[in-house]
Design a protein around this motif. Structure first.
Motif, PDB file in Angstrom:
ATOM      1  N   GLU A  75       7.216  47.318 108.060  1.00 38.12           N
ATOM      2  CA  GLU A  75       6.252  48.384 107.367  1.00 38.12           C
ATOM      3  C   GLU A  75       6.658  49.733 108.385  1.00 38.12           C
ATOM      4  O   GLU A  75       6.997  49.787 109.470  1.00 38.12           O
ATOM      5  N   ASP A  76       6.838  51.003 107.690  1.00 33.62           N
ATOM      6  CA  ASP A  76       7.041  52.155 108.340  1.00 33.62           C
ATOM      7  C   ASP A  76       5.810  52.552 109.230  1.00 33.62           C
ATOM      8  O   ASP A  76       5.161  53.620 108.719  1.00 33.62           O
ATOM      9  N   TYR A  81       8.871  51.282 115.370  1.00 35.26           N
ATOM     10  CA  TYR A  81       9.854  52.040 115.849  1.00 35.26           C
ATOM     11  C   TYR A  81      10.506  51.653 117.172  1.00 35.26           C
ATOM     12  O   TYR A  81       9.777  51.088 118.164  1.00 35.26           O
ATOM     13  N   HIS A  82      11.670  51.625 117.424  1.00 40.51           N
ATOM     14  CA  HIS A  82      12.295  51.527 118.653  1.00 40.51           C
ATOM     15  C   HIS A  82      12.594  52.813 119.241  1.00 40.51           C
ATOM     16  O   HIS A  82      12.738  53.680 118.563  1.00 40.51           O
ATOM     17  N   THR A  83      12.791  52.575 120.571  1.00 37.68           N
ATOM     18  CA  THR A  83      13.122  53.757 121.429  1.00 37.68           C
ATOM     19  C   THR A  83      14.740  53.399 121.918  1.00 37.68           C
ATOM     20  O   THR A  83      14.971  52.580 122.381  1.00 37.68           O
ATOM     21  N   LEU A  84      15.630  54.322 121.510  1.00 37.41           N
ATOM     22  CA  LEU A  84      16.817  54.148 121.935  1.00 37.41           C
ATOM     23  C   LEU A  84      17.075  55.265 123.145  1.00 37.41           C
ATOM     24  O   LEU A  84      16.956  56.358 122.931  1.00 37.41           O
ATOM     25  N   THR A  85      17.705  54.809 124.289  1.00 39.91           N
ATOM     26  CA  THR A  85      17.834  55.793 125.278  1.00 39.91           C
ATOM     27  C   THR A  85      19.578  55.846 125.687  1.00 39.91           C
ATOM     28  O   THR A  85      19.838  54.769 126.150  1.00 39.91           O
ATOM     29  N   TRP A  86      20.168  56.719 125.462  1.00 37.55           N
ATOM     30  CA  TRP A  86      21.688  56.834 125.973  1.00 37.55           C
ATOM     31  C   TRP A  86      21.689  57.509 127.310  1.00 37.55           C
ATOM     32  O   TRP A  86      20.822  58.558 127.621  1.00 37.55           O
ATOM     33  N   THR A  87      22.145  56.983 128.329  1.00 36.62           N
ATOM     34  CA  THR A  87      22.429  57.436 129.618  1.00 36.62           C
ATOM     35  C   THR A  87      23.669  57.552 130.342  1.00 36.62           C
ATOM     36  O   THR A  87      24.639  56.689 129.881  1.00 36.62           O
ATOM     37  N   LEU A  88      24.033  58.908 130.520  1.00 34.86           N
ATOM     38  CA  LEU A  88      25.457  58.985 131.047  1.00 34.86           C
ATOM     39  C   LEU A  88      25.432  59.202 132.642  1.00 34.86           C
ATOM     40  O   LEU A  88      24.529  60.132 132.906  1.00 34.86           O
ATOM     41  N   GLU A  89      26.208  58.547 133.326  1.00 33.90           N
ATOM     42  CA  GLU A  89      26.234  58.712 134.602  1.00 33.90           C
ATOM     43  C   GLU A  89      27.909  58.708 135.082  1.00 33.90           C
ATOM     44  O   GLU A  89      28.780  58.210 134.868  1.00 33.90           O
ATOM     45  N   ASN A 103      11.094  47.427 122.408  1.00 29.99           N
ATOM     46  CA  ASN A 103      10.327  46.993 121.066  1.00 29.99           C
ATOM     47  C   ASN A 103      10.990  45.809 120.302  1.00 29.99           C
ATOM     48  O   ASN A 103      10.755  45.962 118.936  1.00 29.99           O
ATOM     49  N   ASN A 104      11.608  45.240 120.951  1.00 33.38           N
ATOM     50  CA  ASN A 104      12.020  43.827 120.226  1.00 33.38           C
ATOM     51  C   ASN A 104      10.932  43.102 119.878  1.00 33.38           C
ATOM     52  O   ASN A 104      10.332  42.538 120.845  1.00 33.38           O
ATOM     53  N   ALA A 105      11.010  42.239 118.576  1.00 25.69           N
ATOM     54  CA  ALA A 105       9.900  41.203 118.203  1.00 25.69           C
ATOM     55  C   ALA A 105      10.070  40.054 119.027  1.00 25.69           C
ATOM     56  O   ALA A 105       9.164  39.409 119.152  1.00 25.69           O
ATOM     57  N   SER A 106      11.225  39.618 119.254  1.00 27.09           N
ATOM     58  CA  SER A 106      11.483  38.232 119.561  1.00 27.09           C
ATOM     59  C   SER A 106      13.111  38.390 120.480  1.00 27.09           C
ATOM     60  O   SER A 106      13.655  39.327 120.389  1.00 27.09           O
ATOM     61  N   ALA A 107      13.133  37.338 121.107  1.00 21.77           N
ATOM     62  CA  ALA A 107      14.596  37.088 122.068  1.00 21.77           C
ATOM     63  C   ALA A 107      15.480  37.056 121.065  1.00 21.77           C
ATOM     64  O   ALA A 107      16.607  37.947 121.315  1.00 21.77           O
ATOM     65  N   GLU A 108      15.537  36.602 120.056  1.00 19.54           N
ATOM     66  CA  GLU A 108      16.706  36.612 119.053  1.00 19.54           C
ATOM     67  C   GLU A 108      16.942  37.970 118.352  1.00 19.54           C
ATOM     68  O   GLU A 108      17.863  38.379 118.324  1.00 19.54           O
TER      69      GLU A 108
END
Length: 131
Positions: A75-76, A81-89, A103-108
């Motif tokens: 469901e929306d 929702y996931h949070t995507l974090t791009w980090t440049l170092e 926010n992954n629901a399971s290890a799979e």
């Protein structure tokens, strides 16, 4: 080194490059915090429109956004929702690019996402090295 960071940032935010590394999806956003972001494309013959919001955009160092894909069958609602974090170092001889997802629901589910995002990051690297 700053040139490499800015070059990698350009790949992450250029619509043509995003289309290439995001499995052919067209991206729409202005990359400003608070703005919406959508990715439209086709996956296995089915059209989709993923969506999210830009949370942070620090050119050359950090890009954070939410992401929801209706292809997942959930469901929306915000908790899906996931949070995507791009980090440049800067690192010895180059730039380290890290992508994380929460926010992954399971290890799979986490393992599936990791495989997909690892391929995506490899594509970003390939595009950046051509530039």
């Amino acid at each position: 080194m700053r040139r490499r960071l800015s070059g990698l940032w350009a790949v992450l935010t250029d619509p043509a490059a995003v289309k290439e590394f995001m499995f052919g999806a067209d991206v729409r956003t202005d990359w400003l915090p608070g703005s919406s972001i959508t990715w439209r494309g086709e996956w296995e013959g089915k059209e989709y429109a993923d969506r999210g919001e830009i949370l942070e955009a620090e050119p050359g160092s950090r890009l954070v956004m939410t992401h929801f894909s209706p292809l997942g069958g959930q469901e929306d609602v915000p908790e899906n929702y996931h949070t995507l974090t791009w980090t440049l170092e800067e690192s010895a001889g180059g730039t380290k690019l890290t992508l994380s997802q929460d926010n992954n629901a399971s290890a799979e589910e986490a393992e599936h996402s990791k495989g997909m995002w690892d391929n995506l990051v490899a594509s970003v690297k390939e595009i950046a090295e051509r530039e």
